[in-house]
Motif scaffolding. Structure first.
Motif, mmCIF file in Angstrom:
data_model
loop_
_atom_site.group_PDB
_atom_site.id
_atom_site.type_symbol
_atom_site.label_atom_id
_atom_site.label_comp_id
_atom_site.label_asym_id
_atom_site.label_seq_id
_atom_site.Cartn_x
_atom_site.Cartn_y
_atom_site.Cartn_z
ATOM 1 N N HIS A 1 23.977 51.165 50.544
ATOM 2 C CA HIS A 1 23.791 49.862 51.190
ATOM 3 C C HIS A 1 23.071 50.039 52.506
ATOM 4 O O HIS A 1 23.367 50.944 53.262
ATOM 5 C CB HIS A 1 25.139 49.201 51.434
ATOM 6 C CG HIS A 1 25.858 48.897 50.170
ATOM 7 N ND1 HIS A 1 25.397 47.978 49.271
ATOM 8 C CD2 HIS A 1 26.974 49.419 49.644
ATOM 9 C CE1 HIS A 1 26.211 47.933 48.238
ATOM 10 N NE2 HIS A 1 27.176 48.807 48.436
ATOM 11 N N LEU A 2 22.125 49.174 52.759
ATOM 12 C CA LEU A 2 21.346 49.279 53.982
ATOM 13 C C LEU A 2 21.817 48.251 54.985
ATOM 14 O O LEU A 2 22.156 47.136 54.622
ATOM 15 C CB LEU A 2 19.871 49.026 53.669
ATOM 16 C CG LEU A 2 19.243 50.052 52.750
ATOM 17 C CD1 LEU A 2 17.890 49.563 52.282
ATOM 18 C CD2 LEU A 2 19.128 51.387 53.442
ATOM 19 N N GLN A 3 21.841 48.658 56.233
ATOM 20 C CA GLN A 3 22.198 47.708 57.271
ATOM 21 C C GLN A 3 20.991 47.472 58.167
ATOM 22 O O GLN A 3 20.287 48.420 58.518
ATOM 23 C CB GLN A 3 23.377 48.231 58.084
ATOM 24 C CG GLN A 3 23.961 47.143 58.958
ATOM 25 C CD GLN A 3 25.348 47.486 59.459
ATOM 26 O OE1 GLN A 3 25.997 48.390 58.944
ATOM 27 N NE2 GLN A 3 25.806 46.765 60.454
ATOM 28 N N ALA A 4 20.781 46.204 58.502
ATOM 29 C CA ALA A 4 19.626 45.861 59.335
ATOM 30 C C ALA A 4 19.728 46.551 60.690
ATOM 31 O O ALA A 4 20.811 46.705 61.239
ATOM 32 C CB ALA A 4 19.553 44.354 59.532
ATOM 33 N N ASN A 5 18.588 46.973 61.199
ATOM 34 C CA ASN A 5 18.529 47.701 62.458
ATOM 35 C C ASN A 5 17.770 46.872 63.504
ATOM 36 O O ASN A 5 17.174 45.853 63.176
ATOM 37 C CB ASN A 5 17.811 49.029 62.197
ATOM 38 C CG ASN A 5 18.446 50.155 62.947
ATOM 39 O OD1 ASN A 5 18.754 50.027 64.120
ATOM 40 N ND2 ASN A 5 18.661 51.264 62.259
ATOM 41 N N ASP B 1 12.197 46.760 62.192
ATOM 42 C CA ASP B 1 13.129 46.925 61.067
ATOM 43 C C ASP B 1 12.627 46.063 59.921
ATOM 44 O O ASP B 1 12.279 44.904 60.113
ATOM 45 C CB ASP B 1 14.529 46.477 61.476
ATOM 46 C CG ASP B 1 15.529 46.677 60.350
ATOM 47 O OD1 ASP B 1 15.966 47.816 60.168
ATOM 48 O OD2 ASP B 1 15.844 45.701 59.643
ATOM 49 N N THR C 1 14.277 45.583 56.894
ATOM 50 C CA THR C 1 15.330 45.284 55.908
ATOM 51 C C THR C 1 15.146 43.922 55.223
ATOM 52 O O THR C 1 15.279 43.813 54.008
ATOM 53 C CB THR C 1 16.707 45.320 56.595
ATOM 54 O OG1 THR C 1 16.812 46.538 57.317
ATOM 55 C CG2 THR C 1 17.836 45.241 55.568
ATOM 56 N N PHE C 2 14.824 42.884 56.025
ATOM 57 C CA PHE C 2 14.763 41.528 55.457
ATOM 58 C C PHE C 2 13.476 41.301 54.654
ATOM 59 O O PHE C 2 13.286 40.237 54.065
ATOM 60 C CB PHE C 2 14.882 40.484 56.561
ATOM 61 C CG PHE C 2 16.142 40.634 57.383
ATOM 62 C CD1 PHE C 2 17.368 40.857 56.763
ATOM 63 C CD2 PHE C 2 16.099 40.583 58.758
ATOM 64 C CE1 PHE C 2 18.525 41.019 57.509
ATOM 65 C CE2 PHE C 2 17.258 40.733 59.517
ATOM 66 C CZ PHE C 2 18.475 40.957 58.893
ATOM 67 N N TYR C 3 12.580 42.268 54.651
ATOM 68 C CA TYR C 3 11.299 42.128 53.941
ATOM 69 C C TYR C 3 11.200 43.038 52.721
ATOM 70 O O TYR C 3 10.182 43.076 52.059
ATOM 71 C CB TYR C 3 10.136 42.433 54.908
ATOM 72 C CG TYR C 3 10.057 41.451 56.041
ATOM 73 C CD1 TYR C 3 9.242 40.328 55.955
ATOM 74 C CD2 TYR C 3 10.833 41.608 57.172
ATOM 75 C CE1 TYR C 3 9.187 39.405 56.977
ATOM 76 C CE2 TYR C 3 10.794 40.688 58.208
ATOM 77 C CZ TYR C 3 9.964 39.589 58.102
ATOM 78 O OH TYR C 3 9.918 38.674 59.117
ATOM 79 N N PHE D 1 15.686 43.668 47.454
ATOM 80 C CA PHE D 1 16.888 42.912 47.782
ATOM 81 C C PHE D 1 17.571 42.436 46.495
ATOM 82 O O PHE D 1 16.917 41.933 45.601
ATOM 83 C CB PHE D 1 16.506 41.711 48.647
ATOM 84 C CG PHE D 1 17.684 40.876 49.093
ATOM 85 C CD1 PHE D 1 18.659 41.404 49.915
ATOM 86 C CD2 PHE D 1 17.822 39.567 48.663
ATOM 87 C CE1 PHE D 1 19.743 40.633 50.326
ATOM 88 C CE2 PHE D 1 18.894 38.793 49.073
ATOM 89 C CZ PHE D 1 19.859 39.328 49.903
ATOM 90 N N ARG D 2 18.865 42.612 46.413
ATOM 91 C CA ARG D 2 19.699 42.272 45.248
ATOM 92 C C ARG D 2 19.384 43.173 44.044
ATOM 93 O O ARG D 2 19.906 42.949 42.962
ATOM 94 C CB ARG D 2 19.527 40.801 44.847
ATOM 95 C CG ARG D 2 20.030 39.830 45.927
ATOM 96 C CD ARG D 2 19.655 38.414 45.606
ATOM 97 N NE ARG D 2 20.370 37.934 44.444
ATOM 98 C CZ ARG D 2 19.842 37.145 43.524
ATOM 99 N NH1 ARG D 2 18.595 36.754 43.617
ATOM 100 N NH2 ARG D 2 20.552 36.754 42.499
ATOM 101 N N ARG D 3 18.526 44.157 44.214
ATOM 102 C CA ARG D 3 18.231 45.084 43.120
ATOM 103 C C ARG D 3 18.794 46.461 43.422
ATOM 104 O O ARG D 3 18.867 47.308 42.551
ATOM 105 C CB ARG D 3 16.721 45.193 42.897
ATOM 106 C CG ARG D 3 16.099 43.921 42.372
ATOM 107 C CD ARG D 3 14.592 43.963 42.532
ATOM 108 N NE ARG D 3 13.966 42.775 41.957
ATOM 109 C CZ ARG D 3 13.844 41.627 42.600
ATOM 110 N NH1 ARG D 3 14.302 41.510 43.817
ATOM 111 N NH2 ARG D 3 13.268 40.598 42.015
ATOM 112 N N ARG D 4 19.123 46.680 44.712
ATOM 113 C CA ARG D 4 19.634 47.996 45.110
ATOM 114 C C ARG D 4 21.034 48.197 44.587
ATOM 115 O O ARG D 4 21.851 47.294 44.609
ATOM 116 C CB ARG D 4 19.735 48.067 46.651
ATOM 117 C CG ARG D 4 18.503 48.501 47.349
ATOM 118 C CD ARG D 4 18.807 48.859 48.785
ATOM 119 N NE ARG D 4 19.471 47.807 49.534
ATOM 120 C CZ ARG D 4 18.834 46.849 50.174
ATOM 121 N NH1 ARG D 4 17.518 46.797 50.151
ATOM 122 N NH2 ARG D 4 19.508 45.943 50.843
ATOM 123 N N THR D 5 21.303 49.390 44.119
ATOM 124 C CA THR D 5 22.687 49.728 43.771
ATOM 125 C C THR D 5 23.049 50.984 44.545
ATOM 126 O O THR D 5 22.183 51.726 44.997
ATOM 127 C CB THR D 5 22.848 49.990 42.257
ATOM 128 O OG1 THR D 5 21.823 50.884 41.858
ATOM 129 C CG2 THR D 5 22.750 48.716 41.449
#
Lengths: 313, 182
Positions: free
Chosen positions: B83-87, B68, B70-72, B76-80
């Protein structure tokens, strides 16, 4: 839904069940991260976090600091003992001075209940309450819930007994609020002088007999007797408290089913819990400590995501 | 919203078989290879490829993982909006000195792959990283990233979405292009 409904973590009372679920699920992924050979993700590298501790803390401060560093945030630490607070500066002035150095988030422990909420109304930063007096300690309740879910698979319908000094405990209040929101059954157990009178209004069972409590529960969360917060004597002696409310291996061996033993720390070994119990296979106390880092990473990550760059932050 | 099927089940199956053959050509018995599916949709491609490799080509003991990113991500903080959830990430094998093949369903800007390369380094230093993508949306890359194995190339514009359906989760195998109403 994968966004928090709140911009600050001030207390469990502001969270809904979906928020709690999201934090626990995100923490599951962070727990995997902190068990990798390289235990760090770059997510918060453009975020600066100030840890403001106006009250002593070892594990909570270390846990937050480690969580922040594992997320690659820049961290500044502040403790009241070495600060201008001693010279008469107000809380808002102290915090605004720190924020002037471009700080995005503030993790605060403060002896006054509601200090975090006050700050959230007056400064432009995401606030995380790391304990405010005897009021709330939301990240502890979240990590306790995470540990219960990890040990038993679910919170819904789980019977949790919170045993010990309830009246001085912010951990107890946050735990009760969270567990009720997630559908667990909750009992508080302690001497009448250490269980607040209003407790029944929160929909929890009240019990004064330790044996009855541990026979009823799936999880026993043993709280420390907070001598430092007691201005009067709430029980005759430590020896008497130990005899009535100290959890021993004999108690556990006599039970029909095994129960999970938790403790938020620091432990008074030989008072609320014996060393054998604390170190037994029933105890998840050290898992709680590891889970604390994962939970705090999840909280900081989810709150940081709410601070969108296009809002000028 | 107009949905158009560009690849049907039969064509998808041919592409998957071809990808299996290419993997076998380059990785032999897969001794030092780990196939890593990117969450969430790359894992579907991985599962199907592994099933084919085992049942259709007799390859055994293929090591796999799920990553996953997501954290990379770089947004991040630019998405509108979305919403993504970590997998779940599941890397149970040591990646040090191994040959990794990242597997995803659609390669578009290349940003996910950059994040995946960043993420996997937390587990060690692989000897080699390759990229397999079922669909390559060519001429749409933001980064200098190209696939080593591609099922099909698709020409599409930014307003379109390319979506891979799987029988196991979506009820049928197909690739669709979704166009917004003009």
């Amino acid at each position: 839904m994968s966004e928090l409904s709140v911009n600050h973590l001030l207390g469990i009372k502001h969270l809904n069940a979906e928020d709690i679920q999201l934090i626990l699920d995100t923490a599951t992924q962070f727990k995997e991260v902190i068990n990798r050979p390289i235990k760090k993700v770059p997510t918060l590298r453009d975020i600066t976090i100030a840890n403001l501790f106006f009250e002593n803390s070892t594990r909570t401060r270390l846990s937050f600091e480690l969580a922040e560093k594992r997320l690659s945030a820049d961290v500044i630490n502040f403790s009241a003992a070495s600060s201008s607070v001693k010279k008469g500066e107000t809380l808002i002035d102290t915090v605004n001075n720190i924020l002037a150095m471009k700080v995005d988030m503030v993790v605060m422990r403060h002896p006054n209940p509601g200090a975090g909420e006050f700050l959230a109304q007056h400064v432009d930063a995401s606030i995380v309450n790391a304990g405010d007096g005897a009021h709330e300690h939301p990240t502890q309740a979240l990590l306790d819930a995470f540990s219960i879910r990890e040990a038993l698979g679910t919170l819904k319908g789980t019977k949790v007994a919170i045993i010990g000094d309830i009246v001085h405990s912010r951990v107890a209040l946050s735990n009760v609020l969270l567990l009720k929101k997630m559908g667990a059954e909750v009992m508080v157990c302690g001497p009448t002088t250490l269980v607040p009178k209003h407790m029944h209004t929160l929909g929890v069972r009240i019990e004064h007999n330790l044996q009855t409590a541990i026979e009823w529960c799936d999880v026993a969360n043993m709280l420390r007797v907070q001598h430092e917060r007691q201005d009067i004597n709430h029980f005759p002696s430590i020896a008497e408290y130990r005899a009535q409310y100290g959890l021993t291996m004999d108690h556990l061996d006599a039970l029909e089913k095994p129960i999970v033993i938790m403790h938020p720390g620091p432990i008074n070994r030989g008072v609320e819990i014996t060393s054998e119990v604390a170190d037994s296979k029933h105890s998840v106390i050290l898992d709680q400590v590891q889970n604390g880092v994962a939970i705090r990473m999840a909280v900081l990550y989810l709150l940081a995501e709410k601070r969108k760059l296009n809002n000028g932050k | 919203m107009i949905k158009r099927e560009i690849i049907d089940a039969r064509e998808l199956n041919i592409a998957l078989n071809r990808l299996c053959c290419k993997l076998i050509e380059n990785h032999g018995d897969f001794t030092n290879t780990i196939l890593v599916g990117l969450q969430p949709r790359g894992v579907q491609v991985l599962d199907r490829l592994v099933r084919l490799l085992e049942e259709g080509y007799g390859v055994e003991g293929i090591r796999t993982g799920a990553l996953d990113i997501t954290f990379y991500r770089d947004d991040f903080r630019r998405r509108t909006g979305e919403h993504l959830q970590a997998n779940t990430t599941r890397i149970d094998h040591l990646v040090e000195d191994q040959k990794l093949v990242f597997i995803d369903d659609v390669l578009y800007t290349g940003r996910s792959i950059r994040a995946a390369m960043d993420a996997i380094l937390s587990y060690g230093r692989p000897a080699k990283m390759e990229l397999l993508t079922l669909i390559d949306r060519r001429f749409s890359r933001d980064l200098p990233i190209q696939p080593d194995y591609k099922g099909r190339q698709v020409d599409s514009i930014a307003s379109q979405r390319v979506e891979v359906l799987w029988e196991e989760v979506d009820g049928r195998d197909a690739v669709l292009i979704t166009e917004p109403n003009s």
